[in-house]
Design an enzyme around this catalytic site. Structure first.
Site, PDB file in Angstrom:
ATOM      1  N   PRO A 184       0.831  -1.203   0.000  1.00  0.00           N
ATOM      2  CA  PRO A 184       0.000   0.000   0.000  1.00  0.00           C
ATOM      3  C   PRO A 184       0.872   1.261   0.000  1.00  0.00           C
ATOM      4  O   PRO A 184       1.875   1.332   0.716  1.00  0.00           O
ATOM      5  CB  PRO A 184      -0.791  -0.112   1.304  1.00  0.00           C
ATOM      6  CG  PRO A 184      -0.714  -1.550   1.690  1.00  0.00           C
ATOM      7  CD  PRO A 184       0.590  -2.041   1.163  1.00  0.00           C
ATOM      8  N   HIS A 185       0.479   2.221  -0.805  1.00  0.00           N
ATOM      9  CA  HIS A 185       1.217   3.483  -0.884  1.00  0.00           C
ATOM     10  C   HIS A 185       0.365   4.518  -1.605  1.00  0.00           C
ATOM     11  O   HIS A 185      -0.574   4.170  -2.317  1.00  0.00           O
ATOM     12  CB  HIS A 185       2.535   3.295  -1.642  1.00  0.00           C
ATOM     13  CG  HIS A 185       2.334   2.878  -3.063  1.00  0.00           C
ATOM     14  ND1 HIS A 185       2.013   1.573  -3.404  1.00  0.00           N
ATOM     15  CD2 HIS A 185       2.364   3.576  -4.220  1.00  0.00           C
ATOM     16  CE1 HIS A 185       1.864   1.491  -4.717  1.00  0.00           C
ATOM     17  NE2 HIS A 185       2.066   2.695  -5.241  1.00  0.00           N
ATOM     18  N   ALA A 186       0.719   5.764  -1.392  1.00  0.00           N
ATOM     19  CA  ALA A 186       0.104   6.879  -2.118  1.00  0.00           C
ATOM     20  C   ALA A 186       1.252   7.808  -2.521  1.00  0.00           C
ATOM     21  O   ALA A 186       2.425   7.446  -2.395  1.00  0.00           O
ATOM     22  CB  ALA A 186      -0.925   7.589  -1.248  1.00  0.00           C
TER      23      ALA A 186
END
Length: 148
Positions: A66-68
């Site tokens: 997960p990352h943004a």
């Protein structure tokens, strides 16, 4: 820079079952939020992107990252490792349940290239992935991650 220098004590082993996507994402960001490495806006950006395009961060069977974007609320470059002992359904049609997640919080697009390379090496080592998923303590996970 070793992965452990970015992970520190950010290792979570979750025994929860039947998690919603949002509940699972909350767990994957819990330590980063607690220590102020990311803002709540970063977690919300991951959830929003998931709503728009699905589980873009599920990289392979059992594995998610997960990352943004850094500007979505990263205060300090860091990683959180989460082991879902019972698997978490991130609604990835191709890859099934996730058992091992590494949340990536990068300060900019360039500085985390070394980190991505080390993670890539780890993600390709099936025996280490299985050992992490089978681990019962943070210490066991840490011992495996020392190699990267």
């Amino acid at each position: 820079m070793s992965l452990l220098s970015l992970i520190g004590d950010n290792i979570v082993i979750s025994n929860e079952e039947n998690l919603s996507v949002n509940a699972a994402l909350d767990i994957t960001c819990r330590k980063l939020l607690e220590q102020g490495s990311i803002e709540a806006t970063y977690l919300e950006a991951i959830k929003q992107k998931h709503q728009e395009i699905g589980a873009y961060y599920v990289l392979a069977p059992k594995i998610a990252m997960p990352h943004a974007r850094p500007e979505d609320g990263v205060n300090k470059a860091s990683l959180q490792v989460t082991v879902f002992k019972n698997g978490a359904d991130f609604e990835s049609e191709d890859n099934g349940l996730v058992y091992f997640a590494v949340t990536l919080a990068a300060m900019d697009s360039d500085s985390h290239i070394q980190t991505i390379m080390a993670l890539s090496e780890l993600f390709q080592n099936d025996s280490d992935i299985e050992a992490i998923i089978s681990a019962h303590t943070k210490e066991e996970v840490t011992d495996i991650l020392k190699k990267y």
